[in-house]
Write an enzyme that holds these catalytic residues in place. Structure first.
Site, PDB file in Angstrom:
ATOM      1  N   THR A 124      38.204  30.432  24.688  1.00 30.11           N
ATOM      2  CA  THR A 124      38.902  31.722  24.754  1.00 30.11           C
ATOM      3  C   THR A 124      40.291  31.565  24.150  1.00 30.11           C
ATOM      4  OG1 THR A 124      37.697  32.257  26.745  1.00 30.11           O
ATOM      5  CG2 THR A 124      39.704  33.514  26.340  1.00 30.11           C
ATOM      6  N   GLU A 151      32.421  33.490  24.745  1.00 31.80           N
ATOM      7  CA  GLU A 151      31.457  33.167  25.792  1.00 31.80           C
ATOM      8  C   GLU A 151      31.652  34.097  26.980  1.00 31.80           C
ATOM      9  OE1 GLU A 151      28.915  30.866  25.902  1.00 31.80           O
ATOM     10  OE2 GLU A 151      28.641  32.098  27.678  1.00 31.80           O
ATOM     11  N   PHE A 152      30.537  34.562  27.546  1.00 32.70           N
ATOM     12  CA  PHE A 152      30.655  35.474  28.681  1.00 32.70           C
ATOM     13  C   PHE A 152      29.997  34.933  29.945  1.00 32.70           C
ATOM     14  CE2 PHE A 152      30.668  38.117  24.787  1.00 32.70           C
ATOM     15  CZ  PHE A 152      31.958  38.615  24.892  1.00 32.70           C
ATOM     16  N   ARG A 154      29.251  33.208  33.476  1.00 27.80           N
ATOM     17  CA  ARG A 154      30.022  33.018  34.710  1.00 27.80           C
ATOM     18  C   ARG A 154      29.666  31.668  35.291  1.00 27.80           C
ATOM     19  NH1 ARG A 154      27.142  37.865  37.533  1.00 27.80           N
ATOM     20  NH2 ARG A 154      25.585  36.941  36.171  1.00 27.80           N
ATOM     21  N   LEU A 268      33.717  45.454  41.998  1.00 26.27           N
ATOM     22  CA  LEU A 268      34.560  46.325  42.826  1.00 26.27           C
ATOM     23  C   LEU A 268      34.590  45.803  44.262  1.00 26.27           C
ATOM     24  CD1 LEU A 268      33.619  49.888  41.482  1.00 26.27           C
ATOM     25  CD2 LEU A 268      35.756  48.638  41.129  1.00 26.27           C
ATOM     26  N   ALA A 270      36.353  44.210  47.090  1.00 25.98           N
ATOM     27  CA  ALA A 270      37.735  43.926  47.487  1.00 25.98           C
ATOM     28  C   ALA A 270      37.760  42.705  48.406  1.00 25.98           C
ATOM     29  CB  ALA A 270      38.317  45.141  48.184  1.00 25.98           C
ATOM     30  N   CYS A 278      39.368  31.430  34.658  1.00 24.36           N
ATOM     31  CA  CYS A 278      39.326  32.416  33.572  1.00 24.36           C
ATOM     32  C   CYS A 278      40.176  33.662  33.810  1.00 24.36           C
ATOM     33  CB  CYS A 278      37.879  32.819  33.315  1.00 24.36           C
ATOM     34  SG  CYS A 278      36.865  31.381  32.951  1.00 24.36           S
ATOM     35  N   LYS A 281      44.037  33.233  34.011  1.00 26.80           N
ATOM     36  CA  LYS A 281      44.545  32.724  32.735  1.00 26.80           C
ATOM     37  C   LYS A 281      44.394  33.769  31.627  1.00 26.80           C
ATOM     38  CE  LYS A 281      41.814  29.561  30.754  1.00 26.80           C
ATOM     39  NZ  LYS A 281      41.365  29.915  29.421  1.00 26.80           N
TER      40      LYS A 281
HETATM   41  C1  UGA Z   1      34.437  35.180  34.410  1.00 23.17           C
HETATM   42  C2  UGA Z   1      33.623  36.298  33.750  1.00 23.17           C
HETATM   43  O1  UGA Z   1      32.901  37.019  34.746  1.00 23.17           O
HETATM   44  C3  UGA Z   1      32.654  35.729  32.708  1.00 23.17           C
HETATM   45  O2  UGA Z   1      31.980  36.782  32.052  1.00 23.17           O
HETATM   46  C4  UGA Z   1      33.473  34.927  31.683  1.00 23.17           C
HETATM   47  O3  UGA Z   1      32.625  34.315  30.701  1.00 23.17           O
HETATM   48  C5  UGA Z   1      34.225  33.827  32.409  1.00 23.17           C
HETATM   49  O4  UGA Z   1      35.107  34.428  33.390  1.00 23.17           O
HETATM   50  C6  UGA Z   1      35.013  33.061  31.378  1.00 23.17           C
HETATM   51  O5  UGA Z   1      35.915  33.639  30.776  1.00 23.17           O
HETATM   52  O6  UGA Z   1      34.679  31.901  31.097  1.00 23.17           O
HETATM   53  P1  UGA Z   1      33.969  33.372  36.341  1.00 23.17           P
HETATM   54  O7  UGA Z   1      35.441  33.100  36.265  1.00 23.17           O
HETATM   55  O8  UGA Z   1      33.011  32.240  36.304  1.00 23.17           O
HETATM   56  O9  UGA Z   1      33.535  34.348  35.128  1.00 23.17           O
HETATM   57  O10 UGA Z   1      33.701  34.142  37.703  1.00 23.17           O
HETATM   58  P2  UGA Z   1      33.473  35.649  38.180  1.00 23.17           P
HETATM   59  O11 UGA Z   1      32.143  35.751  38.769  1.00 23.17           O
HETATM   60  O12 UGA Z   1      33.835  36.614  37.124  1.00 23.17           O
HETATM   61  O13 UGA Z   1      34.549  35.740  39.361  1.00 23.17           O
HETATM   62  C7  UGA Z   1      35.940  35.574  39.125  1.00 23.17           C
HETATM   63  C8  UGA Z   1      36.722  35.778  40.401  1.00 23.17           C
HETATM   64  O14 UGA Z   1      36.696  37.151  40.774  1.00 23.17           O
HETATM   65  C9  UGA Z   1      36.181  35.012  41.611  1.00 23.17           C
HETATM   66  O15 UGA Z   1      37.263  34.490  42.370  1.00 23.17           O
HETATM   67  C10 UGA Z   1      35.440  36.074  42.398  1.00 23.17           C
HETATM   68  O16 UGA Z   1      35.348  35.775  43.774  1.00 23.17           O
HETATM   69  C11 UGA Z   1      36.332  37.271  42.145  1.00 23.17           C
HETATM   70  N1  UGA Z   1      35.653  38.570  42.326  1.00 23.17           N
HETATM   71  C12 UGA Z   1      34.586  38.907  41.565  1.00 23.17           C
HETATM   72  C13 UGA Z   1      36.166  39.487  43.256  1.00 23.17           C
HETATM   73  O17 UGA Z   1      37.157  39.211  43.963  1.00 23.17           O
HETATM   74  N2  UGA Z   1      35.548  40.695  43.384  1.00 23.17           N
HETATM   75  C14 UGA Z   1      34.479  41.049  42.628  1.00 23.17           C
HETATM   76  O18 UGA Z   1      33.976  42.191  42.783  1.00 23.17           O
HETATM   77  C15 UGA Z   1      33.985  40.128  41.696  1.00 23.17           C
END
Ligand code: UGA
Length: 448
Positions: A124, A151-152, A154, A268, A270, A278, A281
Site C-alpha cells: 500500500t 491488495e484487499f 483481510r 458498522l 461499534a 492497515c 496507517k
Molecule cells: C483491512 C481491510 O478490511 C482489507 O480489505 C485490506 O486489504 C487490509 O486492511 C489491508 O489494507 O491490508 P484488516 O486490517 O485485516 O483488513 O482487518 P479488518 O477486518 O478490516 O478490521 C480492521 C479493524 O476494524 C479491526 O480492529 C476490527 O476489529 C475493526 N472493525 C471492523 C470494527 O471495529 N468494526 C467493524 O464493523 C469492522
C-alpha cells in the site's frame, strides 16, 4: 506474455498468502524474505503467523518444490517474468508512509530483473509513488513495466479473500502487462476449488470483478477503500456515543440502517474502535498525502480522532456505571487487533489494558492466539493469564476486546462463576445482551 516464474518480495500476510496460493497454480514461486526466523519457518512448511488454512497450503507447496523460500534477490528475481512487491510500509512518526522498503525493493530488483519483465506493486503506497518508481526504472535503462495491483485481503480471512475476491484491480500504462497480471488472477480463480479443499476454508461465491485502471487510480483505490471502511466504523462509533446518551441500541440502529442496500451492514460494528496494521496507517497516510497536495481531509481527521478516543470511552462508560475502578480487579479478553489473527499491531485490546493500569486495582489479560505477540506491548503491571477461566477467576470486571468465538460462547453461568456480581463489558458489542441480562449479569455494551 506467459508467466512461469514469479518472485514475491516480502513474505508477510499479503506476500506469503499470495506466494503460497500462486504456487498451487502451476507457477514456480519464490517467496523472498530477509528475516531469518520467518524464512526458516516457511522453509519448514509453515507460516510464522496464524492464518486459517495457510499452513496446509504452504506445506504442500514447499514439499512440491513450487514454492521456494529465499532471501536472495539474485536467485529469485533473475529468473522471474513477474515480480510482486509486498514489502512493509510502516508509518513515520508524522503519519506519512515510510517507503524505504518499497524503494529498497525496487533498487535491489532492478539489479537482477530481466528485460521485458513486470514489476507489480502490491504494497500500500501513497498515490504518486508508482510514477516515481517508473522514473527509477527508466533511469536503469531496462525495459521493465510497472503495474499497481492493490491488495484487499483481510487478516484472518486472507485465503478466502484472495481466492474469492470481490475485485482484482490492476492499474498501469502498459496494457499487455496489465493483462498478464489479470491472467495470473484468472488462473488463480480456476484453481480455487482445489485450494479450497486443501486449506479447508469455506467455499465462496464466483462473482469477483476484474478491473483495469490507470496507475494513479489503482493506487488511490486501495487507500480510499480502507479509509471508507474506517470512516464507516468511526461513524458507527459516533452514533454509539449518541445512543448511550439517548438510550438507544447502536446494534439495532445499524441493523436497521444497514439493511438499506445503499448503505450495507458491514463495518458498522461499534465498540472499542479499529486497530491493525492497515486502517490506522492508511488513514494517517491518506491524510498526510492529501496534505501534500494542499487538501485538508478533515473528514478523515475526525474519523481518526474519534477512533483514538474509543478505548478511553469504553473505560469512561465503565466508570460511569460502576464508579471508581481503583479497587477493582479487571481482566481484558482479546489482545489481537481482531479475531482470527495473532497480529497485535495497534490493537485496541492492548490499548485498553494499558490504559486500565492507571485506573484499575489490578489488570489481567488473555488472548487465545496472540499472547506471545502481545507480551512486549503490555505494561509490566498486567498479569498474563493462561486460559479464559484463569483470567475471569478473581476478576470483578471482564472486558471483551476481541470477538474471538471462544469469548462469545462463554455463557452466563461461566461469567458469574465465583462472583455473581461480575460486570461484563462488551467492547465489541457481540454478546447476547438480552440473555446475559436475563441471567442477572451486569452487562455494559458500547452504545447499547
Ligand atoms: C483491512 C481491510 O478490511 C482489507 O480489505 C485490506 O486489504 C487490509 O486492511 C489491508 O489494507 O491490508 P484488516 O486490517 O485485516 O483488513 O482487518 P479488518 O477486518 O478490516 O478490521 C480492521 C479493524 O476494524 C479491526 O480492529 C476490527 O476489529 C475493526 N472493525 C471492523 C470494527 O471495529 N468494526 C467493524 O464493523 C469492522
Amino acid at each position: 506474455m506467459k508467466t512461469h516464474t514469479i518472485s514475491i518480495l516480502g513474505a508477510g500476510y499479503v506476500g506469503l498468502t499470495t506466494a503460497a496460493l500462486l504456487a498451487h497454480c502451476g507457477y514456480r514461486v519464490f517467496a523472498v524474505e530477509p528475516n531469518p526466523d520467518r524464512l526458516k519457518s516457511i522453509k519448514e512448511g509453515k507460516s510464522f503467523f496464524y492464518e486459517q488454512g495457510l499452513d496446509a497450503v504452504i506445506k504442500i507447496a514447499i514439499d512440491s518444490g513450487n514454492l521456494i523460500a529465499t532471501d536472495s534477490y539474485e536467485e529469485s528475481v533473475t529468473n522471474s517474468e513477474v515480480v510482486f512487491s509486498c514489502v512493509g510500509t510502516p508509518d513515520n512518526p508524522d503519519g506519512s508512509s515510510n517507503l524505504s522498503y518499497v524503494y529498497g525493493a525496487v533498487e535491489e530488483s532492478l539489479k537482477y530483473m530481466p528485460d521485458n519483465s513486470i514489476y507489480i506493486q502490491k504494497s500500500t503506497v501513497p498515490v504518486g509513488t508508482g510514477r516515481n518508481v517508473e522514473e527509477i526504472i527508466k533511469k536503469s535503462g531496462k525495459n521493465i513495466s510497472y503495474v499497481s495491483n492493490p491488495e484487499f485481503l483481510r487478516e484472518s480471512t486472507a485465503l478466502f479473500d484472495t481466492l474469492y475476491f470481490d475485485r482484482v484491480v490492476v492499474g498501469g500504462d502498459n496494457k499487455d502487462s496489465v493483462d498478464t497480471v489479470l491472467d495470473i488472477y484468472k488462473n488463480l480463480e480456476s484453481n480455487r476449488d482445489k485450494i479450497t479443499k486443501i486449506s479447508n476454508i469455506e467455499q465462496g461465491q464466483d462473482d469477483g470483478k476484474y478491473i483495469s485502471t490507470s496507475l494513479n487510480s489503482a493506487e488511490l483505490t486501495k487507500v480510499t477503500a480502507n479509509a471508507f471502511l474506517a470512516l464507516k466504523i468511526s461513524f458507527a462509533n459516533s452514533i454509539a456515543v449518541l445512543a448511550d446518551k439517548v438510550g438507544a441500541d447502536v446494534n439495532e440502529v445499524m441493523d436497521a440502517v444497514g439493511s438499506d442496500k445503499r448503505i450495507g451492514r458491514a463495518f458498522l460494528n461499534a465498540g472499542r474502535g479499529y486497530g491493525g496494521g492497515c486502517f490506522p496507517k492508511d488513514v494517517s497516510g491518506l491524510i498526510s498525502s492529501a496534505d501534500q497536495f494542499g487538501i485538508d481531509l478533515t473528514i478523515m481527521k475526525a474519523a481518526q480522532d474519534l477512533n483514538t478516543s474509543m478505548p478511553k470511552y469504553v473505560i469512561d462508560k465503565l466508570e460511569s456505571t460502576v464508579g471508581n475502578l481503583s479497587t477493582k480487579r479487571v481482566c481484558v479478553l482479546g489482545l489481537a487487533f481482531k479475531a482470527g489473527t495473532s497480529d497485535v499491531r495497534k490493537s485496541p485490546g492492548i490499548k485498553l489494558a494499558n490504559l486500565l493500569v492507571k485506573n484499575a486495582g489490578t489488570v489481567k489479560a488473555f488472548d487465545p492466539k496472540a499472547m506471545d505477540e502481545a507480551k512486549e506491548h503490555l505494561s509490566s503491571e498486567i498479569k498474563l493469564s493462561k486460559s479464559i477461566p484463569e483470567a475471569i477467576n478473581d476478576s470483578d470486571i471482564v472486558i471483551i476486546a476481541t470477538e474471538w468465538k471462544e469469548f462469545l460462547s462463554i455463557n452466563a453461568s461461566e461469567f458469574m462463576k465465583g462472583n455473581k456480581d461480575r460486570v461484563i463489558v462488551d467492547a465489541v458489542n457481540s454478546l447476547d445482551d438480552i440473555t446475559l441480562k436475563k441471567a442477572g449479569i451486569k452487562y455494559i455494551g458500547i452504545g447499547r
